[in-house]
Enzyme design. Structure first.
Site, PDB file in Angstrom:
ATOM      1  N   TYR B 133      12.598  -1.933  -0.835  1.00  0.00           N
ATOM      2  CA  TYR B 133      11.717  -3.079  -0.563  1.00  0.00           C
ATOM      3  C   TYR B 133      11.932  -4.180  -1.609  1.00  0.00           C
ATOM      4  CZ  TYR B 133       8.798  -0.374   2.788  1.00  0.00           C
ATOM      5  OH  TYR B 133       8.329   0.348   3.842  1.00  0.00           O
ATOM      6  N   SER B 134      11.518  -3.929  -2.850  1.00  0.00           N
ATOM      7  CA  SER B 134      11.532  -4.980  -3.885  1.00  0.00           C
ATOM      8  C   SER B 134      12.937  -5.466  -4.188  1.00  0.00           C
ATOM      9  CB  SER B 134      10.906  -4.445  -5.180  1.00  0.00           C
ATOM     10  OG  SER B 134       9.538  -4.227  -5.003  1.00  0.00           O
ATOM     11  N   GLU B 250       1.529   4.398   3.033  1.00  0.00           N
ATOM     12  CA  GLU B 250       1.778   4.723   1.629  1.00  0.00           C
ATOM     13  C   GLU B 250       0.481   4.652   0.820  1.00  0.00           C
ATOM     14  OE1 GLU B 250       4.745   2.258  -0.173  1.00  0.00           O
ATOM     15  OE2 GLU B 250       4.681   3.323  -2.080  1.00  0.00           O
ATOM     16  N   THR B 381       0.142  -4.454  -6.304  1.00  0.00           N
ATOM     17  CA  THR B 381      -0.674  -4.552  -7.513  1.00  0.00           C
ATOM     18  C   THR B 381      -2.138  -4.712  -7.136  1.00  0.00           C
ATOM     19  OG1 THR B 381      -0.537  -6.955  -7.532  1.00  0.00           O
ATOM     20  CG2 THR B 381       1.211  -5.758  -8.688  1.00  0.00           C
ATOM     21  N   GLU B 383      -4.002  -7.050  -7.921  1.00  0.00           N
ATOM     22  CA  GLU B 383      -4.238  -8.447  -7.542  1.00  0.00           C
ATOM     23  C   GLU B 383      -3.943  -8.654  -6.058  1.00  0.00           C
ATOM     24  OE1 GLU B 383      -2.644  -7.453 -10.286  1.00  0.00           O
ATOM     25  OE2 GLU B 383      -4.087  -8.116 -11.782  1.00  0.00           O
TER      26      GLU B 383
END
Lengths: 377, 400
Positions: B133-134, B250, B381, B383
């Site tokens: 993904y990242s 997930e 995260t 956030e």
């Protein structure tokens, strides 16, 4: 496992919501905070007619035999609206132990009065330390002939000024443990030698010092057995902790709703403040707190409802509510800015009631201790 | 409402306890948070196979893919217990069981399901997956990915780079998010998912050590990697939708596993406090210690209820909007709280290397302390999760 309410429970919640929205707007809440009685007798009468006081009482005593969970739902709505008055004192603190531990004469005499809204009750436990602990029960009760004579005082007794009866925890003896030798008396609140002095609180609710100076109580007016009253006091604290938690849960939800609406409407820097992450994340934290209180409350209430009360689940719920209710109010005021700090805004009504709620039916320390013991510490 | 566990669930708990006692070495280091999976690959895979033989590894999958159609409540209990006992090998490279399998069941072709699911379900090395993904420029802004897949006859050719790819060095397959349409009106609309064989020519895996020197994640380079078009998952350019579903899967399992992990840590800390004296008094009698552990226990109870509530909602056929995010935040927060409280209680011993003979509680606290900041970033995260709650649950305007 089932996280849903029954259709009847949803209906109960809706009808309570409707009734309270109409009969208990915030203007009434403010008015009642200044009122001598602190509640509206007309509303009280309607509540009795709706069957609220007798909700969990069996039909033979004028009730409707609903479940403890139903009462929790009702009291969540009361908390959401900050309904003023002696409902908690009468039903949570007194009707439940009367039903569970009263003699059949006591139940026949007192419970129908409560169900009809004709009698108000309250419970006197704490003394000068304000702690709900057996070791702090010092009020003496001495047998003289067929009567007990009470000497001492109780502090932070809610709604004592309108109560017809006060359930009083007194010491009739000493034993190995502080719990031994405590007896619960049903005392005529307007009897001679019972004096009341208001303790003004920041919440605008009604709490009192009640003094007993050679107050005479007949031997028949004992709830449960002589010397064995602490387990009833414990029963009261557990049930009342859940029900206070229900009020707090409703209040938390109200404060979140209010703040989230405000964040959508209030424009600064040409956009709603709710589009700023600083505000969004505050509200997300509040939502998590609200739901934490709800699910711990429902878990504890379910246990009581099915006759498997868990002391530890009850304490977890109350300790969490104590912490979360306070935090939610503080964050909500911050999100509102200066308007949240004014007399005209409703947030302050909730914030001012945090302390009374936290110390009702066991403070955070007491409930943490229950959990520490459960952990084997 | 009803919060009782059924006989099935209670029997499952008991079964896992017996399994753990029989199969785990008594001195197994339980600092699972820092290790994640795959420190000892052979051992982990051997445990995966044993879990598969018990019918537990993919219990909630349908029978035809190797599961036994267990309820999500059972699955939740299983995850809690696996984490409580620190049983390794339960995830097949994290991705396979938790989201690759379930997503293939929802969006894959029958051919893909028949090829890949049994490999995962039976606990084989060839059933181990990683997830791409990242990228260097796509972290929280996940839709910004640039790894490109270009159609070429019956194949696609993939070029680009992934980063923070957990267990890529052990994985046989990659669940890979790529850009298939760079000209889409919104960047979310040009994304697709491919299944990539990690043995394909042009795939390079480089380790990235975490700050404690452990090799958990990697950077993965794709240099003209040829992938058959039959490895496309679902429809081309619809990948974003599948990705959101995969992330929901997930995030769901984070609460049960964190609950199990921390419940064990809490019990170990309570035991330690009851055995450790300071100034003539047991730590367990210290009011500060009592209050801290009680607070941890209360929040752990919240996490448990959140985990059950989410499982219940999904089992009612509802699509949870924000609950996974709520649970992720709560779980991460609690792991931090547990690690810090645990370290406070261990005092100066909290600095000891978790593998050293000097470590208390088998290094579990150091494992949590070193592990929680990473766990809190993976899969979104705090956030990002809070913004999801604000926008999708509370209806606040978009902030980005």
């Amino acid at each position: 496992m089932d996280f849903s309410f029954t259709e009847e429970q949803d209906m109960l919640r809706m009808s309570a919501k409707d009734f309270l929205a109409k009969e208990c707007p915030k203007a009434r809440v403010r008015e009642m905070a200044k009122d001598e009685r602190g509640y509206d007798p007309q509303v009280w009468h309607c509540m009795a007619e709706l069957g609220w006081m007798g909700l969990v009482l069996p039909e033979e005593y004028g009730g409707t035999g609903a479940s403890f969970m139903d009462l929790v739902i009702l009291m969540e709505e009361m908390g959401r609206n900050i309904l003023p008055g002696p409902f908690f004192s009468t039903v949570a603190l007194c009707a439940l132990p009367l039903l569970e531990h009263g003699s059949s004469e006591q139940k026949t005499k007192f419970l129908p009065q409560i169900a009809k809204g004709e009698a108000m009750w309250t419970f006197g436990l704490a003394e000068s330390s304000g702690k709900h602990k057996a070791s702090e029960v010092k009020l003496r009760a001495v047998l003289k002939g067929t009567n007990y004579v009470l000497q001492g005082h109780k502090l932070f007794v809610t709604d004592a000024h309108v109560a017809d009866y006060i359930l009083v925890a007194g010491r009739t003896g000493e034993g190995e443990r502080p719990e031994d030798g405590i007896t619960l008396f049903i005392v005529d609140a307007r009897g001679p030698n019972v004096k009341m002095e208001a303790i003004p609180t920041i919440g605008g609710d009604r709490q009192f010092k009640v003094s007993f100076d050679r107050a005479v109580v007949s031997k028949d007016s004992i709830l449960g057995k002589i010397g064995n009253g602490w387990h009833i006091a414990d029963f009261i604290l557990q049930r009342a902790a859940v029900l206070k938690c229900a009020e707090m849960s409703g209040a938390c939800q109200a404060v979140l709703d209010m703040t989230s609406s405000y964040a959508k409407e209030r424009i600064q820097f040409d956009r709603p403040i709710g589009s700023f992450q600083a505000i969004q994340h505050k509200l997300a934290d509040m939502l998590i707190d609200v739901e934490a209180v709800q699910y711990l409350l429902y878990q504890a209430a379910w246990g009581v409802s099915v006759g498997l009360p868990s002391l530890w689940q009850i304490s977890a719920a109350k300790a969490k509510a104590n912490e979360a209710y306070q935090r939610i109010c503080i964050e909500a005021i911050a999100a509102h800015g200066a308007i949240g700090y004014t007399m005209d805004h409703d947030i302050g009504l909730y914030y001012r009631r945090v302390k009374a709620a936290q110390f009702a039916a066991g403070d955070t320390d007491l409930h943490r201790e229950v959990i520490a013991a459960e952990l084997g510490l | 409402m009803d919060f009782r566990l059924g006989e099935k669930e209670l029997a499952l708990k008991e079964g896992i306890r017996k399994f753990a006692e029989a199969e785990l070495p008594p001195d197994l280091v339980r600092n699972t948070v820092i290790d994640g999976e795959f420190r000892d690959f052979e051992f982990e895979i051997s445990m995966s196979r044993k879990l598969a033989q018990r019918g537990w590894l993919v219990m909630s999958w349908p029978e035809k893919y190797g599961g036994r159609s267990a309820s999500l409540l059972e699955q939740t209990i299983y995850e809690m217990e696996i984490a409580y006992w620190g049983i390794p090998g339960a995830w097949m490279g994290i991705s396979g069981i938790q989201w690759v399998g379930p997503c293939l069941m929802m969006f894959g072709t029958e051919e893909q399901r028949e090829k890949y699911l049994p490999l995962i379900a039976s606990g084989q090395k060839d059933g181990v997956w990683c997830t791409g993904y990242s990228e260097p420029n796509a972290g929280s802004d996940f839709a910004n990915i640039r790894t490109r897949a270009l159609r070429d006859g019956d194949d696609y050719i993939i070029n680009g780079q992934k980063v923070w790819t957990s267990v890529a060095h052990r994985a046989r397959w990659c669940w890979l998010a790529v850009r298939t349409n760079p000209n889409a009106a919104k960047k979310h609309h040009g994304i697709s998912i491919f299944i990539v064989d990690m043995k394909s020519p042009g795939v390079t895996v480089n380790p990235i050590l975490n700050y404690y020197g452990r090799h958990h994640f990697n950077e993965v380079f794709f240099d003209n990697v040829r992938v058959p078009a039959s490895n496309l998952v679902g429809e081309e350019n619809k990948g974003w939708y599948y990705l959101m579903q995969s992330l929901a899967f997930e995030r769901r399992s984070i609460a049960p596993t964190t609950y199990g992990n921390l419940k064990r840590i809490l019990e170990e800390l309570a035991r330690y406090a009851g055995q450790t004296e300071y100034e003539g008094q047991l730590l367990s009698k210290n009011p500060v210690v009592r209050a801290k552990l009680a607070d941890l226990a209360i929040d752990l109870e919240v996490l448990k209820m959140f985990a059950f509530q989410l499982a219940w909602r999904i089992s009612q056929g509802q699509i949870p909007v924000y609950e996974s995010s709520r649970n992720k935040i709560m779980g991460d927060d609690l792991m931090r709280q547990g690690a810090i409280i645990g370290a406070d209680i261990l005092g100066i011993y909290s600095q000891v290397d978790p593998d050293s003979k000097w470590a208390k509680l088998n290094g579990a606290i150091q494992g949590a302390y070193l592990g929680f900041p990473g766990q809190a970033i993976a899969a979104g995260t705090a956030e990002i999760e809070k913004s999801i709650i604000a926008q999708f649950r509370l209806g606040l305007p978009k902030s980005y």
